[in-house]
Design a protein around this motif. Structure first.
Motif, PDB file in Angstrom:
ATOM      1  N   THR A   1       0.807  -1.235   0.000  1.00 30.12           N
ATOM      2  CA  THR A   1       0.000   0.000   0.000  1.00 30.12           C
ATOM      3  C   THR A   1       0.837   1.281   0.000  1.00 30.12           C
ATOM      4  N   GLN A   2       2.156   1.160   0.174  1.00 27.91           N
ATOM      5  CA  GLN A   2       2.944   2.393   0.152  1.00 27.91           C
ATOM      6  C   GLN A   2       3.635   2.625  -1.188  1.00 27.91           C
ATOM      7  N   PHE A   3       3.370   1.718  -2.157  1.00 24.74           N
ATOM      8  CA  PHE A   3       3.964   1.900  -3.490  1.00 24.74           C
ATOM      9  C   PHE A   3       2.941   2.587  -4.378  1.00 24.74           C
ATOM     10  N   ASN A   4       3.346   3.697  -4.977  1.00 21.85           N
ATOM     11  CA  ASN A   4       2.447   4.365  -5.915  1.00 21.85           C
ATOM     12  C   ASN A   4       2.808   3.984  -7.347  1.00 21.85           C
ATOM     13  N   ASN A   5       3.800   3.074  -7.467  1.00 23.31           N
ATOM     14  CA  ASN A   5       4.259   2.673  -8.796  1.00 23.31           C
ATOM     15  C   ASN A   5       4.367   1.141  -8.793  1.00 23.31           C
ATOM     16  N   LEU A   6       3.517   0.498  -9.595  1.00 23.93           N
ATOM     17  CA  LEU A   6       3.414  -0.968  -9.585  1.00 23.93           C
ATOM     18  C   LEU A   6       4.740  -1.635  -9.927  1.00 23.93           C
ATOM     19  N   GLU A   7       5.458  -1.065 -10.907  1.00 24.24           N
ATOM     20  CA  GLU A   7       6.719  -1.668 -11.332  1.00 24.24           C
ATOM     21  C   GLU A   7       7.751  -1.618 -10.194  1.00 24.24           C
ATOM     22  N   ASP A   8       7.754  -0.502  -9.466  1.00 24.82           N
ATOM     23  CA  ASP A   8       8.682  -0.353  -8.335  1.00 24.82           C
ATOM     24  C   ASP A   8       8.390  -1.438  -7.292  1.00 24.82           C
ATOM     25  N   PHE A   9       7.099  -1.717  -7.069  1.00 21.03           N
ATOM     26  CA  PHE A   9       6.704  -2.765  -6.114  1.00 21.03           C
ATOM     27  C   PHE A   9       7.122  -4.147  -6.628  1.00 21.03           C
TER      28      PHE A   9
END
Ligand code: AMP
Length: 282
Positions: free
Chosen positions: A60-68
Motif C-alpha cells: 500500500t505504500q507503493f504508488n508505482n506498480l513496477e517499483d513494487f
C-alpha cells in the motif's frame, strides 16, 4: 533467531519479555538489507534487551506498480545477516496477515503529505501510516528505530505517534553511506554499473549546496544551479531539491542559520528513483 509469520505467535514471547522487564526494540524494514539497516539493528541491540526486525514489502505504500514488483528480495541473505547480528526475532508476515481486509481508514498528515515525497508519491505516506500503525499494534515495542535517510517518513511517524498517543519511543539513526558518499538503499541493487556512478550526483549536489550555503551564497541561486546541472544529464531526472525545516517540511526560499534546516533531494537515475538528504542546521 525465531521467525514469526503470524502476529499471534509473537504474543507469548512479548508477554515473557515484559515479565522479565526487557525492553523490546522494533526495526521495520522491507528487506534487501544493507549496512544502513544493520546500523538500526545494532542501535536497537545496544538500547533494548530484545530486538525484532520486520521484513514486509508493504504494497500500500507503493504508488508505482513496477517499483513494487521489482523491489529487490534477498531473504536468505537477510536472515543470515540478522542471525549474525544477534537479532532474536524476525517478523515475516504475509500480505493477508497484515491486510486481512482492505484498509478503509485514511490518514491526513496535513501539509506534510503535500510536499516533496508526499507530492511526488501520492498515497505513499497513507500506506506508511497504515503499515507502521499495524506493526506498532501487533508488536507493541518500547522503542522503534527509523533511518534519517527517509527524513519525511520520520516526520510522518513522529506525527503519527504523537497524534495517536502510541506508547513508545522513536529513535532516529543517521544515514549510512557507501565509501564514495552514495546513501545506502535497497534500490541501489537495481542500478546498472553506469547508473551507479551517475547516482553520485545526489550526494555531490547535497555537499556542494551545503558548502555554498555556509559560504553565504543565495539559496535560490544554488538551487537553480543544481537544477541546471541535472538538466544537462539526460539519464538523471530531478524531482525536487529543496531546503526545508526537518520537522514541518516547510520549504525555505532563504537560508536562515538560526532555523533548523535540511536539504532533501529526489531524482530518477535511469528508471530508479533515489532520495537523499543532508542536515544543514540541526
Ligand atoms: P526500508 O527497508 O528501505 O523501508 O528501510 C527500513 C529502515 O531503514 C527505514 O527506517 C529507513 O529509513 C532505514 N534506512 C534505509 N536506508 C538507510 C541508510 N542508508 N542508513 C540508515 N538507515 C537507513
Amino acid at each position: 533467531m525465531k521467525l514469526i509469520r503470524q502476529s499471534a505467535e509473537w504474543n507469548p514471547f512479548w508477554l515473557n519479555h515484559l515479565r522479565n522487564n526487557q525492553q523490546i526494540g522494533l526495526v521495520p524494514t522491507m528487506g534487501a538489507l544493507h549496512d544502513g539497516h544493520l546500523d538500526l539493528v545494532s542501535k536497537s541491540r545496544s538500547s533494548c534487551g530484545v530486538t525484532i526486525v520486520s521484513i514486509f514489502v508493504n504494497p500500500t505504500q507503493f504508488n508505482n506498480l513496477e517499483d513494487f514488483q521489482k523491489y529487490p528480495n534477498t531473504l536468505d541473505q537477510d536472515l543470515k545477516r540478522l542471525e549474525q547480528a544477534g537479532v532474536e526475532y524476525v517478523f515475516l508476515p504475509s500480505v493477508e496477515e497484515i491486510y486481512p481486509t482492505p484498509t478503509q481508514l485514511k490518514f491526513d498528515f496535513g501539509e506534510l503529505e503535500h510536499v516533496l515525497e508526499g507530492k511526488f508519491r501520492p498515497g505513499h505516506f497513507n500506506g506508511v501510516g497504515v503499515v507502521v500503525s499495524k506493526l506498532f499494534h501487533l508488536i507493541r515495542p518500547h522503542i522503534a528505530f527509523f533511518g534519517q535517510k527517509d527524513l519525511q517518513q520520520v516526520a510522518i511517524i513522529k506525527r503519527l505517534v504523537n497524534d495517536l498517543s502510541f506508547d513508545l519511543k522513536l529513535e532516529v539513526v543517521p544515514t549510512r553511506r557507501e565509501s564514495d558518499g552514495l546513501a545506502m538503499s535497497s534500490r541501489n541493487l537495481r542500478l546498472n554499473k553506469e547508473d551507479r556512478e551517475k547516482a553520485l550526483i545526489l550526494f555531490n549536489c547535497l555537499t556542494t549546496a551545503k558548502a555554498e550555503l555556509f559560504a553565504g551564497k543565495n539559496w535560490l541561486e544554488t538551487q537553480r544551479k543544481i537544477e541546471l546541472e541535472f538538466q544537462s544529464d539526460p539519464t538523471a531526472k530531478l524531482e525536487y531539491f529543496d531546503l526545508i525545516h526537518p520537522d514541518t517540511f516547510e520549504t525555505y526560499t532563504t537560508f536562515d542559520p538560526s532555523q533548523k534546516s535540511s536539504i532533501c533531494v529526489a531524482a530518477f537515475i535511469g528508471d530508479i528513483r533515489l532520495i537523499d538528504n543532508m542536515p544543514i542546521i540541526s
